[in-house]
Design a protein around this motif. Structure first.
Motif, PDB file in Angstrom:
ATOM      1  N   THR A   1       2.634 -47.871  -2.369  1.00 29.43           N
ATOM      2  CA  THR A   1       3.612 -47.937  -3.633  1.00 29.43           C
ATOM      3  C   THR A   1       3.186 -47.930  -4.195  1.00 29.43           C
ATOM      4  N   ILE A   2       3.428 -47.498  -5.639  1.00 34.52           N
ATOM      5  CA  ILE A   2       3.485 -46.785  -6.989  1.00 34.52           C
ATOM      6  C   ILE A   2       4.364 -46.979  -8.180  1.00 34.52           C
ATOM      7  N   SER A   3       4.703 -47.921  -8.982  1.00 36.60           N
ATOM      8  CA  SER A   3       6.148 -47.554  -9.867  1.00 36.60           C
ATOM      9  C   SER A   3       6.211 -46.136 -10.795  1.00 36.60           C
ATOM     10  N   SER A   4       7.483 -46.014 -10.633  1.00 33.32           N
ATOM     11  CA  SER A   4       7.954 -44.391 -10.425  1.00 33.32           C
ATOM     12  C   SER A   4       7.365 -44.189 -12.061  1.00 33.32           C
ATOM     13  N   ASP A   5       7.322 -44.624 -13.181  1.00 34.80           N
ATOM     14  CA  ASP A   5       6.198 -44.980 -14.375  1.00 34.80           C
ATOM     15  C   ASP A   5       4.674 -44.565 -14.872  1.00 34.80           C
ATOM     16  N   LEU A   6       4.511 -44.837 -13.445  1.00 44.43           N
ATOM     17  CA  LEU A   6       2.534 -44.786 -13.774  1.00 44.43           C
ATOM     18  C   LEU A   6       2.560 -43.507 -12.465  1.00 44.43           C
ATOM     19  N   LEU A   7       3.869 -43.007 -12.111  1.00 41.96           N
ATOM     20  CA  LEU A   7       3.413 -41.243 -10.757  1.00 41.96           C
ATOM     21  C   LEU A   7       3.062 -40.503 -11.788  1.00 41.96           C
TER      22      LEU A   7
END
Length: 409
Positions: free
Chosen positions: A222-228
């Motif tokens: 799981t990752i924050s969308s702004d770090l993708l």
């Protein structure tokens, strides 16, 4: 400890360029390889404000970068990192000027202070280690274009940028409790740890993993969308052998220091770290980075034949090449580092980054001692004015004595 903000070292000052995919910030921990007898070239660079690194971790990272070589062995004591001072030679050629007495054991857990380092053995000789690149310099986000299959291939659904199969995504959300493993913030975004289609290249040694082995919950997180985008560009990863400590190659606001939800197996994160290091850590000498040494030599010949002492202000000539030509010209003409340092400080308007680096490096071992520079600079000025004074005396003597001599004749 000297703050790294006051010790920034711009690698171009020594004729090195940092590879385009290394950290965008000014690197202040630079690693060089020593070749016989004292020739050096840059191996890697990072910014210690962003990526904290100890001698122990750096030794392990170098082993990861060199595992493609049959001669590669883990770096072990009595190998030590020692600070070095680099001086200019010919065009894009650098030599060791001094080797610092301070040593940092290769297994030390203490952070390396800013500086330029090389590896040495117990006898003070350069450590024989096969530094080098281990992977193509492409990021995960470019993998689907560089090493991909056609759209009609069944494996096309496993691109890095393709959605993770829902079954694996659900398992990852449950394991990570719906929180980004990097920031701890709630997120529904799931991505691959490594692109499944890259598995045969990213794992060392060969052969690589089969595609089916990569279709595992251990290979998604799981990752924050702004770090993708940053993760796909290999600017952020984790080190499974350091408690899953988050390794940054960009300045991100981050509330966690370690991965939030460690997977049951770190094999994919280990490959992610290896690939990221191969993409982001290495630097290279300017002649290997698309900068032509021949252009610098042509400029050097122009300077040698003419009387120019200023950098050419032409958009047709790369700035780095022009600076290298002038630097080499002064080195060959005066053969003194004081002249080099004096030129760099006096031409601040032409290269503000170089002058600010020189002035902001007070106390840093990689630059000459300030008192020595002042003394050498002072002597250079004395000789300069003495030469001008002799010319002036000769001119006045000619004006005064010339008419009298003609009258006597």
């Amino acid at each position: 400890m000297i703050s790294s903000s006051s010790c920034k070292v711009l690698a171009e000052r020594f004729g090195f360029v940092i590879a385009p995919l290394t950290p965008p910030h000014i690197p202040d921990v630079i690693l060089c390889r020593v070749q016989a007898p004292t020739l050096v070239n840059i191996v890697g660079a990072l910014n210690s404000d962003v990526t904290k690194v100890s001698a122990r971790n750096l030794s392990r990272w170098l082993f990861l970068l060199a595992r493609h070589s049959a001669r590669a062995r883990p770096i072990r004591p009595p190998a030590v990192f020692r600070p070095i001072s680099v001086v200019a030679g010919d065009v894009f050629v650098r030599f060791i000027d001094k080797v610092g007495l301070e040593t940092f054991p290769c297994n030390s857990p203490d952070p390396l202070p800013p500086g330029c380092y090389a590896l040495f053995d117990a006898n003070g000789d350069p450590y024989p280690y096969p530094f080098g690149y281990t992977a193509p310099r492409i990021t995960f986000s470019r993998t689907h274009r560089a090493r991909d299959v056609g759209d009609d291939d069944p494996r096309a659904s496993y691109r890095m940028t393709s959605p993770v199969p829902e079954e694996l995504a659900s398992q990852a959300r449950e394991r990570d409790r719906g929180l980004c493993c990097f920031t701890g913030r709630p997120s529904e975004c799931i991505t691959w740890v490594i692109p499944p289609l890259l598995s045969r290249w990213v794992t060392v040694p060969y052969p690589g993993w089969p595609l089916e082995r990569c279709l595992s919950v251990d290979n998604v997180f799981t990752i924050s969308s702004d770090l993708l985008g940053a993760y796909h560009d290999n600017r952020i990863t984790a080190d499974p052998q350091d408690g899953y400590r988050i390794v940054l190659f960009d300045d991100f606001p981050n509330t966690l220091t370690h991965l939030g939800s460690a997977p049951s197996s770190g094999r994919f994160w280990h490959s992610s770290l290896s690939w990221t290091l191969a993409v982001r850590f290495p630097g290279c000498d300017a002649r290997f980075d698309g900068v032509s040494a021949n252009k610098a030599r042509d400029l050097l010949e122009e300077f040698s034949l003419g009387s120019s002492h200023t950098l050419p202000q032409s958009s047709e000539r790369p700035n780095l090449v022009a600076q290298e030509a002038m630097r080499t010209f002064l080195w060959k003409r005066l053969n003194t580092q004081a002249a080099l340092a004096m030129w760099e400080s006096e031409d601040a308007q032409l290269s503000p980054s170089h002058s600010s680096t020189l002035n902001s490096s007070e106390g840093f071992e990689i630059v000459p001692d300030a008192a020595e520079l002042h003394s050498d600079r002072h002597q250079s000025f004395i000789w300069f004015f003495f030469h001008k004074w002799c010319i002036l005396v000769h001119y006045i003597w000619t004006l005064v004595c010339g008419p009298r001599r003609r009258a006597l004749d």
